[in-house]
Design an enzyme around this catalytic site. Structure first.
Site, PDB file in Angstrom:
ATOM      1  N   GLY A 124      71.119  33.874  46.750  1.00 27.71           N
ATOM      2  CA  GLY A 124      70.390  33.715  45.512  1.00 27.71           C
ATOM      3  C   GLY A 124      68.962  34.935  45.913  1.00 27.71           C
TER       4      GLY A 124
ATOM      5  CD  GLN B 121      63.423  35.039  47.948  1.00 26.44           C
ATOM      6  OE1 GLN B 121      64.361  34.764  46.775  1.00 26.44           O
ATOM      7  NE2 GLN B 121      63.177  34.183  48.898  1.00 26.44           N
TER       8      GLN B 121
ATOM      9  CB  CYS C  83      64.324  29.473  51.421  1.00 30.25           C
ATOM     10  SG  CYS C  83      63.233  30.565  50.266  1.00 30.25           S
ATOM     11  CG  LEU C  84      67.327  34.851  52.215  1.00 28.79           C
ATOM     12  CD1 LEU C  84      67.556  36.084  50.926  1.00 28.79           C
ATOM     13  CD2 LEU C  84      68.088  35.064  53.287  1.00 28.79           C
TER      14      LEU C  84
ATOM     15  CD  GLU D 122      67.165  32.419  43.980  1.00 31.93           C
ATOM     16  OE1 GLU D 122      65.779  32.398  44.457  1.00 31.93           O
ATOM     17  OE2 GLU D 122      67.515  32.060  44.810  1.00 31.93           O
TER      18      GLU D 122
ATOM     19  CG  HIS E 155      61.954  31.268  45.165  1.00 36.35           C
ATOM     20  ND1 HIS E 155      60.717  31.664  46.889  1.00 36.35           N
ATOM     21  CD2 HIS E 155      63.200  31.008  45.767  1.00 36.35           C
ATOM     22  CE1 HIS E 155      61.936  31.463  47.793  1.00 36.35           C
ATOM     23  NE2 HIS E 155      62.868  31.080  47.670  1.00 36.35           N
TER      24      HIS E 155
END
Ligand code: GNR
Ligand code: NI
Length: 174
Positions: free
Chosen positions: A46, A51, A95-96, A138, A141
């Site tokens: 995701g 981001q 989480c990236l 998501e 975020h």
């Protein structure tokens, strides 16, 4: 299509509340394609626009199936959770924007979400399992919330401190 760099915490840009999309046009569709390419490049399931530094309420998701394969992307524009189950589920989240850190997070087991698709059409989706967890991760975020905001401050600070130290080490010497 472009692979965009992903912002790593701690960074004030990740705390911004994203703005609704007013018109789903070719510019938004190009952004969706860039986000998907960036997500696949980073090996994520995701990605929220914030981001990659874009404060719009846009999410791309492609969860793996039971064979570990991706290839069924969902594009969510202006997503809203309209129902959550009373039952919770626990999932080990990554989480990236918090690379190489993981923690168990408790969230509602199932959700219903309304959104606009990439043609600007209103849609509704019922999600369970990893898709439900990912949608909730998501949508957090879009409010400037990271999964570490759901765990103890001790573990949150430990993760953020380690990431901050890595950033310092990677800064060129002046
Ligand atoms: O790639 C990701 N994996 C993941 C695993 C468990 C719960 C949520 C996620 S989302 C994450 C990608 C990401 O950072 N999206 O914002
Ligand atoms: Ni994330």
């Amino acid at each position: 299509m472009a692979v965009l760099p992903i912002i790593v915490a701690p960074d004030p840009r990740l705390k911004v509340v994203s703005e609704p999309v007013s018109v789903v046009d070719d510019g938004i569709r190009a952004l969706l394609d860039d986000m998907l390419a960036s997500m696949y490049d980073a090996v994520g399931i995701g990605l929220a626009a914030i981001q990659v530094g874009v404060n719009k309420r846009i999410v791309v998701i492609d969860v793996v199936n039971d064979k570990g394969e991706q290839g069924n992307p969902v594009f969510l524009i202006n997503p809203e959770i309209v129902w959550t189950s009373d039952d919770d589920r626990v999932h080990e989240e990554g989480c990236l924007s918090l690379p190489e850190h993981y923690a168990e997070v408790v969230r509602p087991d199932e959700v219903r979400v309304t959104y606009l698709d990439r043609d600007g059409e209103a849609q509704e989706l019922h999600a369970a399992g990893i898709l439900s967890t990912c949608i909730q991760h998501e949508l957090d975020h879009l409010e400037g919330i990271l999964f570490v905001d759901h765990i103890s401050s001790m573990r949150r600070n430990m993760i953020l401190r380690k990431l901050k130290k890595l950033k310092r080490q990677n800064e060129p010497v002046r």
